[in-house]
Each structure stands twice: as C-alpha cells, then as structure tokens.
Design a protein around this motif. Structure first.
Motif, PDB file in Angstrom:
ATOM      1  N   ASP A 103       0.879  -1.169   0.000  1.00  0.00           N
ATOM      2  CA  ASP A 103       0.000   0.000   0.000  1.00  0.00           C
ATOM      3  C   ASP A 103       0.914   1.214   0.000  1.00  0.00           C
ATOM      4  O   ASP A 103       1.307   1.709   1.048  1.00  0.00           O
ATOM      5  N   TRP A 131      -0.575  -2.219   4.401  1.00  0.00           N
ATOM      6  CA  TRP A 131      -0.472  -3.651   4.117  1.00  0.00           C
ATOM      7  C   TRP A 131       0.696  -3.890   3.167  1.00  0.00           C
ATOM      8  O   TRP A 131       1.137  -2.985   2.463  1.00  0.00           O
ATOM      9  N   SER A 134      -0.073  -6.714   7.735  1.00  0.00           N
ATOM     10  CA  SER A 134      -0.952  -5.566   7.917  1.00  0.00           C
ATOM     11  C   SER A 134      -0.517  -4.787   9.154  1.00  0.00           C
ATOM     12  O   SER A 134       0.052  -5.358  10.082  1.00  0.00           O
ATOM     13  N   ILE A 173      -8.978  -6.505   0.309  1.00  0.00           N
ATOM     14  CA  ILE A 173      -7.529  -6.328   0.114  1.00  0.00           C
ATOM     15  C   ILE A 173      -6.826  -7.680   0.215  1.00  0.00           C
ATOM     16  O   ILE A 173      -5.934  -7.990  -0.587  1.00  0.00           O
TER      17      ILE A 173
END
Length: 175
Positions: free
Chosen positions: A122, A128, A143, A152
């Motif tokens: 991300d 993440w 995460s 996701i």
C-alpha cells in the motif's frame, strides 16, 4: 522471553532461504518499484503465510522494524507458541539498487542472510504489504492492524497467484 523455539525455527528459515539460490520458475517475481524504509518501519501483523517449520504453531505473530543510524533495520519478531511468548532479533540490510524493495535479513552472525522482497505494498498509506523471495517458497501477507480488509486480502492472494506463487499453500494466522 523464551527464544529457543524461535531461534531454532529461524535457523531453519535462514538455511532454507540460503538454499533457494535458484528459482524453479522462469524468472524471479518482481518487487514493488521502491519502499520508503522510514515509512515501512514500525509494527506489522502477520495475516497469512506459507507454512514453514520455523513458524509451525505460531500465532499472534508480529514483526517490528526499527531504523538504525547506520542505515540498517533492527528486526524484532514476536509470536506465541504453546501459550508462551517467543521472540528473535535480527538485522535487515537494504540491497543496493533495489530502492528499498529488497532486503537481506540476518538473525545469526554465522548463518547466511535470507532474502526479503516486498512484492506488493500500500504505497499510499503503508497499511499492508506482501513479502516473499525469488524461489516462491516463502510468502507473507502483513498488515498494520491485526485484521485485514477481506477485499484487500483477496487482491493480495490474486497478486501472489499472478506472480507464480502456489496460493493453495497460504494459511491464515491467528491474531
């Protein structure tokens, strides 16, 4: 904290990673174009992984990355095994020319370093990530929180499949 189980398991990880010098696929999976390692530091929760002997039975797994003045990153992995806390510390060194997307991680001075490749991230919020290495024998979905949005998660599993990983091996981690 008890370190023997994590220590022995990490020895197995490093030996296995060192043995993965060649890739059974035609080419190694690509990493993300770059990682801002200062933003990447902090605590990550292990959401899913490929099974390995060194993490067998491990739950509540976290990895904490701390920037060091010399440019390396201190790695502190923690988990619960058999109801007892377990931990190990190591150091990650960025691979030259990888723009932070590839690291060499070492837990013991006498063993070779293992590969740590950021395969998905991300890049906007650093909430993440998906990590693996060239042989496709190791994979982790991480995460910043103990839970990951199911949409996701499925996107990351699909990306792993696109990269040639056997997603049938993925196991969820109890947090």
């Amino acid at each position: 904290m008890k370190t023997s189980t994590f220590l022995i398991g990490s020895l197995g990880l490093l030996a296995a990673l060192a043995a993965c010098a060649t890739n059974s696929k035609s080419s190694a999976p690509p990493t993300v174009s770059g990682v801002d390692l200062k933003r990447y530091t902090g605590t990550w929760y292990e959401i899913a992984r490929f099974p390995h002997s060194f993490e067998k039975g491990a739950s509540h797994v976290t990895a904490n990355y701390l920037s060091q003045p010399d440019g390396t990153i201190k790695v502190v992995n923690r988990s619960m095994k058999d109801g007892k806390p377990d931990s190990i510390e190591g150091v990650a060194t960025p691979v030259a020319g990888s723009n932070g997307a590839k690291l060499k991680v070492k837990f013991f001075t006498l063993l070779p370093s293992g590969n740590y490749w950021v395969l998905a991230l991300d890049d906007k919020n650093y909430q993440w990530a998906m990590v693996g290495e060239g042989s496709r024998k190791y994979l982790w979905i991480l995460s910043r929180k103990p839970e990951l949005d199911p949409v996701i998660y499925e996107q990351l599993v699909n990306r792993a499949r696109e990269l040639g990983y056997d997603v049938g091996k993925i196991e969820r981690v109890e947090q």
